[in-house]
Design a protein around this motif. Structure first.
Motif, PDB file in Angstrom:
ATOM      1  N   GLN A   1     -16.036 -34.552 -29.248  1.00 45.83           N
ATOM      2  CA  GLN A   1     -16.612 -33.270 -29.655  1.00 45.83           C
ATOM      3  C   GLN A   1     -18.117 -33.201 -29.423  1.00 45.83           C
ATOM      4  N   GLY A   2     -18.735 -34.315 -28.986  1.00 47.05           N
ATOM      5  CA  GLY A   2     -20.151 -34.302 -28.637  1.00 47.05           C
ATOM      6  C   GLY A   2     -21.109 -34.577 -29.773  1.00 47.05           C
ATOM      7  N   GLU A   3     -20.596 -35.034 -30.936  1.00 46.91           N
ATOM      8  CA  GLU A   3     -21.517 -35.387 -32.015  1.00 46.91           C
ATOM      9  C   GLU A   3     -22.355 -36.609 -31.619  1.00 46.91           C
ATOM     10  N   VAL A   4     -21.730 -37.515 -30.858  1.00 44.16           N
ATOM     11  CA  VAL A   4     -22.438 -38.677 -30.322  1.00 44.16           C
ATOM     12  C   VAL A   4     -22.184 -38.762 -28.826  1.00 44.16           C
ATOM     13  N   ASP A   5     -23.058 -39.482 -28.134  1.00 43.25           N
ATOM     14  CA  ASP A   5     -22.956 -39.611 -26.680  1.00 43.25           C
ATOM     15  C   ASP A   5     -22.177 -40.849 -26.260  1.00 43.25           C
ATOM     16  N   ALA A   6     -22.136 -41.854 -27.134  1.00 42.82           N
ATOM     17  CA  ALA A   6     -21.439 -43.102 -26.845  1.00 42.82           C
ATOM     18  C   ALA A   6     -21.055 -43.741 -28.173  1.00 42.82           C
ATOM     19  N   ILE A   7     -20.075 -44.638 -28.128  1.00 50.82           N
ATOM     20  CA  ILE A   7     -19.630 -45.324 -29.335  1.00 50.82           C
ATOM     21  C   ILE A   7     -19.338 -46.790 -29.024  1.00 50.82           C
ATOM     22  N   MET A   8     -19.345 -47.596 -30.076  1.00 51.35           N
ATOM     23  CA  MET A   8     -18.812 -48.940 -30.024  1.00 51.35           C
ATOM     24  C   MET A   8     -17.700 -49.019 -31.047  1.00 51.35           C
ATOM     25  N   THR A   9     -16.534 -49.443 -30.619  1.00 49.82           N
ATOM     26  CA  THR A   9     -15.421 -49.579 -31.553  1.00 49.82           C
ATOM     27  C   THR A   9     -14.659 -50.853 -31.246  1.00 49.82           C
ATOM     28  N   ALA A  10     -14.440 -51.685 -32.267  1.00 45.88           N
ATOM     29  CA  ALA A  10     -13.676 -52.907 -32.068  1.00 45.88           C
ATOM     30  C   ALA A  10     -12.222 -52.593 -31.760  1.00 45.88           C
ATOM     31  N   ARG A  11     -11.715 -51.505 -32.317  1.00 46.77           N
ATOM     32  CA  ARG A  11     -10.336 -51.101 -32.048  1.00 46.77           C
ATOM     33  C   ARG A  11     -10.276 -50.249 -30.788  1.00 46.77           C
ATOM     34  N   ARG A  12      -9.264 -50.490 -29.976  1.00 51.72           N
ATOM     35  CA  ARG A  12      -9.084 -49.740 -28.738  1.00 51.72           C
ATOM     36  C   ARG A  12      -8.832 -48.269 -29.052  1.00 51.72           C
ATOM     37  N   PRO A  13      -9.404 -47.361 -28.266  1.00 48.26           N
ATOM     38  CA  PRO A  13      -9.134 -45.934 -28.493  1.00 48.26           C
ATOM     39  C   PRO A  13      -7.642 -45.616 -28.367  1.00 48.26           C
ATOM     40  N   PRO A  14      -7.168 -44.581 -29.041  1.00 46.14           N
ATOM     41  CA  PRO A  14      -5.760 -44.193 -28.930  1.00 46.14           C
ATOM     42  C   PRO A  14      -5.363 -43.926 -27.478  1.00 46.14           C
TER      43      PRO A  14
ATOM     44  N   ARG B   1      -9.553 -39.336 -21.336  1.00 43.95           N
ATOM     45  CA  ARG B   1     -10.710 -38.526 -21.728  1.00 43.95           C
ATOM     46  C   ARG B   1     -11.902 -39.386 -22.127  1.00 43.95           C
ATOM     47  N   ILE B   2     -11.625 -40.664 -22.393  1.00 41.97           N
ATOM     48  CA  ILE B   2     -12.654 -41.641 -22.747  1.00 41.97           C
ATOM     49  C   ILE B   2     -12.606 -42.765 -21.719  1.00 41.97           C
ATOM     50  N   ARG B   3     -13.758 -43.309 -21.374  1.00 45.13           N
ATOM     51  CA  ARG B   3     -13.815 -44.470 -20.473  1.00 45.13           C
ATOM     52  C   ARG B   3     -14.821 -45.484 -21.011  1.00 45.13           C
ATOM     53  N   ARG B   4     -14.699 -46.713 -20.515  1.00 49.03           N
ATOM     54  CA  ARG B   4     -15.711 -47.712 -20.851  1.00 49.03           C
ATOM     55  C   ARG B   4     -17.008 -47.353 -20.134  1.00 49.03           C
ATOM     56  N   LEU B   5     -18.123 -47.634 -20.806  1.00 56.26           N
ATOM     57  CA  LEU B   5     -19.422 -47.329 -20.220  1.00 56.26           C
ATOM     58  C   LEU B   5     -19.674 -48.139 -18.954  1.00 56.26           C
ATOM     59  N   ILE B   6     -19.451 -49.457 -19.020  1.00 54.96           N
ATOM     60  CA  ILE B   6     -19.806 -50.366 -17.923  1.00 54.96           C
ATOM     61  C   ILE B   6     -18.624 -50.464 -16.959  1.00 54.96           C
ATOM     62  N   PRO B   7     -18.779 -50.098 -15.709  1.00 50.30           N
ATOM     63  CA  PRO B   7     -17.648 -50.097 -14.771  1.00 50.30           C
ATOM     64  C   PRO B   7     -16.997 -51.473 -14.591  1.00 50.30           C
ATOM     65  N   ASP B   8     -17.762 -52.503 -14.247  1.00 42.96           N
ATOM     66  CA  ASP B   8     -17.217 -53.854 -14.094  1.00 42.96           C
ATOM     67  C   ASP B   8     -17.501 -54.643 -15.365  1.00 42.96           C
ATOM     68  N   VAL B   9     -16.873 -54.214 -16.449  1.00 42.11           N
ATOM     69  CA  VAL B   9     -17.238 -54.786 -17.747  1.00 42.11           C
ATOM     70  C   VAL B   9     -16.812 -56.241 -17.879  1.00 42.11           C
TER      71      VAL B   9
ATOM     72  N   SER C   1     -15.430 -62.243 -29.745  1.00 46.75           N
ATOM     73  CA  SER C   1     -15.212 -61.226 -28.720  1.00 46.75           C
ATOM     74  C   SER C   1     -16.519 -60.835 -28.056  1.00 46.75           C
ATOM     75  N   PHE C   2     -16.476 -60.691 -26.750  1.00 45.18           N
ATOM     76  CA  PHE C   2     -17.568 -60.037 -26.037  1.00 45.18           C
ATOM     77  C   PHE C   2     -17.380 -58.540 -26.290  1.00 45.18           C
ATOM     78  N   ARG C   3     -18.413 -57.874 -26.760  1.00 47.05           N
ATOM     79  CA  ARG C   3     -18.254 -56.462 -27.120  1.00 47.05           C
ATOM     80  C   ARG C   3     -18.815 -55.508 -26.071  1.00 47.05           C
ATOM     81  N   HIS C   4     -19.156 -56.030 -24.894  1.00 48.73           N
ATOM     82  CA  HIS C   4     -19.539 -55.144 -23.801  1.00 48.73           C
ATOM     83  C   HIS C   4     -18.403 -54.153 -23.513  1.00 48.73           C
ATOM     84  N   ASN C   5     -17.163 -54.658 -23.617  1.00 52.92           N
ATOM     85  CA  ASN C   5     -15.995 -53.823 -23.290  1.00 52.92           C
ATOM     86  C   ASN C   5     -15.665 -52.813 -24.374  1.00 52.92           C
ATOM     87  N   ALA C   6     -16.355 -52.888 -25.508  1.00 54.01           N
ATOM     88  CA  ALA C   6     -16.051 -52.009 -26.640  1.00 54.01           C
ATOM     89  C   ALA C   6     -16.974 -50.798 -26.707  1.00 54.01           C
TER      90      ALA C   6
END
Length: 319
Positions: free
Chosen positions: A164-177, A189-197, A81-86
């Motif tokens: 909740q702001g404990e972290v500014d960004a995350i990487m997760t292999a599983r898609r957010p709920p 409420r969550i978005r991918r960091l890279i717009p054209d990922v 998997s390319f993990r840019h999208n994660a």
């Protein structure tokens, strides 16, 4: 008399026939074991619980480097998997490129997970952000007990930690709920960091030729000692099933998935990847494994690079 083999893998077009019981392996009786991929990893790396099992590339290499001798492997890569999208941020975040996260707090489920090692390598070599430029957090125990520079998050829900702001960004292999991240990938409420990922991932592949390996197939050394022809036999059979799965993906008489334009995606992938969109074997993958081991060393998770003979069974080194 057939030898019973316990086998544990996630289900995909590469493994479905095996895990459903349709697949037969001459001289062996396959006994599929049901578990999540995370559960499989923990049991295999800590107990060598299965004769054959899908396994995290990073955890396997880390364990080998620390003296693990109960397992061997074949170059069958069940997950890539390319993990840019994660990589995700809050919807109201101002950031749109990984380089903008320098000095920020970043969360992973686990520090040693293969996807996390790749992403930290991307930060260093693709995006110009050194490991010490970030504050790392994790949200579950390490499957191979190792010291890491990461802080343990306040809970085990990485998505809530982000919101909740404990972290500014995350990487997760599983898609957010879906409550946080809709099926469209927009408006949550969550978005991918890279717009054209998806474009970013294709550009990375065009430039590097790397389709990142996540998981390989491990075998219990004790079983292989008793049946030395098993690794190559299993490799050949799984290679055939993978090739059949890709052929079925391209077959237009019926769609193998519920995605309407899967054929367009498959054809684009075949064009970009010169026809071999999911390579198995040593020759096509060794340079990538060497690069990955260098990332592990930069992370302090591996003391030195390992040789093909240390990682894979001798019978598959020519593949």
């Amino acid at each position: 008399m057939e030898k019973a083999l316990t086998i544990a893998m996630s289900e995909s077009d590469r493994t479905q026939k095996i895990m459903s019981g349709q697949e037969k392996l001459p001289s062996f009786k396959l006994e599929p074991q049901q578990a999540t991929v995370e559960e499989i990893f923990v049991k295999q790396i800590s107990e060598a619980a299965y004769d054959v099992a899908e396994l995290s590339l990073s955890s396997y290499l880390i364990a080998l480097g620390r003296g693990e001798r109960r397992l061997t492997a074949i170059p069958v890569f069940l997950s890539r998997s390319f993990r840019h999208n994660a990589i995700y941020v809050r919807a109201d975040s101002p950031w749109t490129h990984p380089s903008e996260l320098k000095g920020r707090r970043f969360g992973f489920p686990e520090y040693q997970m293969t996807a996390a090692v790749w992403v930290r390598g991307f930060f260093r070599h693709e995006w110009g952000v050194a490991g010490e430029d970030m504050t790392w957090f994790t949200y579950r125990d390490e499957r191979v007990p190792i010291p890491t520079p990461a802080h343990r998050g306040s809970g085990d829900d990485i998505f809530e930690a982000l919101l909740q702001g404990e972290v500014d960004a995350i990487m997760t292999a599983r898609r957010p709920p879906s409550a946080y991240f809709p099926a469209s990938g927009e408006g949550g409420r969550i978005r991918r960091l890279i717009p054209d990922v998806w474009g970013a991932e294709r550009e990375y592949y065009r430039r590097t030729g790397i389709f990142p390996i996540m998981h390989l197939v491990s075998l219990k050394e004790e079983t292989v000692q008793e049946h030395p022809k098993l690794p190559l036999q299993l490799y050949k059979q799984m290679l055939q099933r993978k090739d059949e799965g890709i052929a079925q993906l391209l077959e237009t008489i019926k769609n193998q998935t519920s995605a309407p334009w899967v054929w367009e995606s498959a054809e684009q992938s075949a064009k970009l990847m010169n026809g071999d969109m999911w390579p198995y074997g040593m020759k096509a993958n060794w340079s990538q494994i060497e690069l990955f081991m260098s990332y592990l060393q930069e992370d302090g998770l591996l003391d030195r690079g390992l040789t093909p003979e240390q990682i894979f069974h001798p019978s598959v080194l020519h593949t």
